[in-house]
Design a protein around this motif. Structure first.
Motif, PDB file in Angstrom:
ATOM      1  N   LEU A  26       0.829  -1.204   0.000  1.00  0.00           N
ATOM      2  CA  LEU A  26       0.000   0.000   0.000  1.00  0.00           C
ATOM      3  C   LEU A  26       0.865   1.255   0.000  1.00  0.00           C
ATOM      4  O   LEU A  26       1.840   1.355   0.742  1.00  0.00           O
ATOM      5  CB  LEU A  26      -0.919   0.011   1.222  1.00  0.00           C
ATOM      6  CG  LEU A  26      -2.035  -1.038   1.248  1.00  0.00           C
ATOM      7  CD1 LEU A  26      -2.919  -0.842   2.461  1.00  0.00           C
ATOM      8  CD2 LEU A  26      -2.879  -0.971  -0.014  1.00  0.00           C
ATOM      9  N   GLN A  27       0.477   2.211  -0.831  1.00  0.00           N
ATOM     10  CA  GLN A  27       1.157   3.488  -0.909  1.00  0.00           C
ATOM     11  C   GLN A  27       0.238   4.579  -0.359  1.00  0.00           C
ATOM     12  O   GLN A  27      -0.986   4.456  -0.382  1.00  0.00           O
ATOM     13  CB  GLN A  27       1.543   3.802  -2.357  1.00  0.00           C
ATOM     14  CG  GLN A  27       2.391   2.740  -3.025  1.00  0.00           C
ATOM     15  CD  GLN A  27       3.737   2.568  -2.359  1.00  0.00           C
ATOM     16  OE1 GLN A  27       4.369   3.540  -1.944  1.00  0.00           O
ATOM     17  NE2 GLN A  27       4.203   1.324  -2.266  1.00  0.00           N
ATOM     18  N   LEU A  28       0.827   5.645   0.154  1.00  0.00           N
ATOM     19  CA  LEU A  28       0.052   6.785   0.633  1.00  0.00           C
ATOM     20  C   LEU A  28       0.126   7.882  -0.415  1.00  0.00           C
ATOM     21  O   LEU A  28       1.201   8.306  -0.821  1.00  0.00           O
ATOM     22  CB  LEU A  28       0.602   7.279   1.973  1.00  0.00           C
ATOM     23  CG  LEU A  28       0.507   6.264   3.115  1.00  0.00           C
ATOM     24  CD1 LEU A  28       1.183   6.784   4.371  1.00  0.00           C
ATOM     25  CD2 LEU A  28      -0.944   5.919   3.407  1.00  0.00           C
ATOM     26  N   THR A  29      -1.029   8.324  -0.881  1.00  0.00           N
ATOM     27  CA  THR A  29      -1.101   9.328  -1.937  1.00  0.00           C
ATOM     28  C   THR A  29      -1.853  10.538  -1.420  1.00  0.00           C
ATOM     29  O   THR A  29      -2.252  10.610  -0.256  1.00  0.00           O
ATOM     30  CB  THR A  29      -1.817   8.757  -3.163  1.00  0.00           C
ATOM     31  OG1 THR A  29      -3.185   8.473  -2.806  1.00  0.00           O
ATOM     32  CG2 THR A  29      -1.165   7.466  -3.637  1.00  0.00           C
ATOM     33  N   ALA A  30      -2.065  11.506  -2.321  1.00  0.00           N
ATOM     34  CA  ALA A  30      -2.789  12.716  -1.932  1.00  0.00           C
ATOM     35  C   ALA A  30      -4.193  12.391  -1.454  1.00  0.00           C
ATOM     36  O   ALA A  30      -4.754  13.095  -0.608  1.00  0.00           O
ATOM     37  CB  ALA A  30      -2.846  13.685  -3.110  1.00  0.00           C
ATOM     38  N   GLY A  31      -4.774  11.327  -1.994  1.00  0.00           N
ATOM     39  CA  GLY A  31      -6.144  10.977  -1.609  1.00  0.00           C
ATOM     40  C   GLY A  31      -6.229   9.887  -0.564  1.00  0.00           C
ATOM     41  O   GLY A  31      -7.313   9.442  -0.202  1.00  0.00           O
ATOM     42  N   LEU A  32      -5.082   9.432  -0.058  1.00  0.00           N
ATOM     43  CA  LEU A  32      -5.072   8.341   0.913  1.00  0.00           C
ATOM     44  C   LEU A  32      -4.070   8.641   2.006  1.00  0.00           C
ATOM     45  O   LEU A  32      -2.924   8.992   1.743  1.00  0.00           O
ATOM     46  CB  LEU A  32      -4.682   7.028   0.223  1.00  0.00           C
ATOM     47  CG  LEU A  32      -4.505   5.814   1.144  1.00  0.00           C
ATOM     48  CD1 LEU A  32      -5.849   5.366   1.705  1.00  0.00           C
ATOM     49  CD2 LEU A  32      -3.848   4.660   0.395  1.00  0.00           C
ATOM     50  N   ASN A  33      -4.510   8.526   3.248  1.00  0.00           N
ATOM     51  CA  ASN A  33      -3.589   8.702   4.363  1.00  0.00           C
ATOM     52  C   ASN A  33      -3.812   7.593   5.374  1.00  0.00           C
ATOM     53  O   ASN A  33      -4.636   6.702   5.169  1.00  0.00           O
ATOM     54  CB  ASN A  33      -3.746  10.088   5.008  1.00  0.00           C
ATOM     55  CG  ASN A  33      -5.172  10.334   5.481  1.00  0.00           C
ATOM     56  OD1 ASN A  33      -5.728   9.546   6.240  1.00  0.00           O
ATOM     57  ND2 ASN A  33      -5.782  11.429   5.034  1.00  0.00           N
ATOM     58  N   SER A  34      -3.089   7.642   6.473  1.00  0.00           N
ATOM     59  CA  SER A  34      -3.116   6.537   7.422  1.00  0.00           C
ATOM     60  C   SER A  34      -4.403   6.468   8.238  1.00  0.00           C
ATOM     61  O   SER A  34      -4.562   5.557   9.049  1.00  0.00           O
ATOM     62  CB  SER A  34      -1.913   6.627   8.368  1.00  0.00           C
ATOM     63  OG  SER A  34      -1.924   7.855   9.068  1.00  0.00           O
TER      64      SER A  34
END
Length: 326
Positions: A158-166
């Motif tokens: 899983l990667q963290l992107t502008a639309g996804l955070n922890s």
């Protein structure tokens, strides 16, 4: 002195018809014996090769499913005590649990995201569906840099992107369906991408059935949990037995009492890989008359006459992360 005019070949003669027939018969018998020996050897090779392939597929299925199930309910340290924005937007009794399943269910996104609780459609051989949720890990809290320890069911980190955070929970789903690429029943993986879209791909071809039982703590079939929870499963129930009719909050609470998951898979080899024509019935959840039930169509996989080698894979995973948090 007179010399003989007899030819040196005049004393030779050909084979009689009887001798020719005897020679032909012996040659035919030898050839048939050779063909039979080669056929048996080839069948033995095919069975060994198919068995080896089934073993490899079983190891892969066990490995990827164990890892994803153990991930279920993983929360970053902060959100384990003070849930992030996703968990603050709705009442705790309405939040979809980190682990949830559906008995004899074909893939349905409405079931996965929680907008429907009604199973529709026919699954392959009454297979079950398993839904898993977890957060992505960070190298340092709030850094936005993924530690890539969390994976989706396709194996991608899983990667963290502008639309996804922890704070966001990601979703992976295991189910059985017919692969569009091969036309074979397969273990399928459907996951939510970092962009918020959904993707599906076959993981293992030849998986004919997936059955799931849930080890629960203080839960009785069809009833709301009442006992004080511990970490030890006291019973194994089907997904439909965790449902409390007309009481969705109680149903979701039951799912939060899941402590372990028992998986049963039936896997098949190519046509002709079994030495016998009739392949006996399989019991994916364990030994006959112990874990199978007449009320659960998928708990017994009927005998087949297709000469396909079959293997049953059964394993149990104890959940590492407490499911009661969400």
């Amino acid at each position: 002195m007179a010399t003989s005019s007899t030819s040196p070949f005049s004393s030779q003669r050909g084979l009689t018809l009887v001798e020719l027939l005897i020679a032909l018969t012996l040659s035919t018998l030898i050839a048939l014996a050779g063909i039979a020996s080669l056929t048996v050897a080839r069948q033995g090779f095919s069975a060994v090769d198919a068995s080896s392939q089934l073993d490899n597929n079983a190891r892969f299925a066990t490995s990827i499913m164990r890892r994803l199930i153990v991930q279920a309910g993983y929360l970053e340290e902060k959100y384990a005590m003070d849930f992030g924005s996703e968990f603050q937007t709705q009442a705790a009794s309405d939040i979809e649990p980190n682990l949830k399943g559906f008995n004899n269910a074909a893939y349905n996104q409405a079931l996965v995201i929680g907008t429907s609780t009604t199973v529709t459609g026919t699954s392959v051989n009454s297979s079950d569906m398993l839904v898993l949720r977890f957060q992505a890990g960070e190298t340092v809290f709030n850094s936005g840099i993924p530690d890539e320890t969390m994976i989706n069911c396709s194996g991608g980190a899983l990667q963290l992107t502008a639309g996804l955070n922890s704070t966001d929970r990601m979703v992976s789903v295991f189910h059985v369906a017919t692969s569009a690429q091969t036309g074979q029943p397969s273990l399928m993986c459907t996951w939510q991408t970092e962009a918020g879209t959904w993707a599906t791909q076959p993981l293992i071809e030849g998986v004919e059935s997936m059955q799931v039982l849930y080890g629960v703590d203080g839960v009785s079939a069809g009833a709301a949990a009442t006992a004080t929870p511990t970490s030890v499963p006291t019973a194994y129930l089907r997904a439909d037995q965790l449902t409390v009719s007309g009481n969705n909050p109680a149903t979701l609470l039951n799912w939060r009492r899941v402590r372990s998951v028992r998986i049963g898979l039936v896997m098949r080899g190519p046509p002709g890989s079994a030495p016998e024509v009739t392949v006996p019935a399989q019991y994916p959840l364990g030994v006959k008359d112990i874990m199978n039930s007449t009320t659960d169509a998928g708990s017994e996989f009927a005998a087949k006459t297709d000469r396909r080698l079959r293997q049953t894979v059964t394993f149990t995973v104890h959940l590492r992360n407490p499911q009661d948090n969400v």
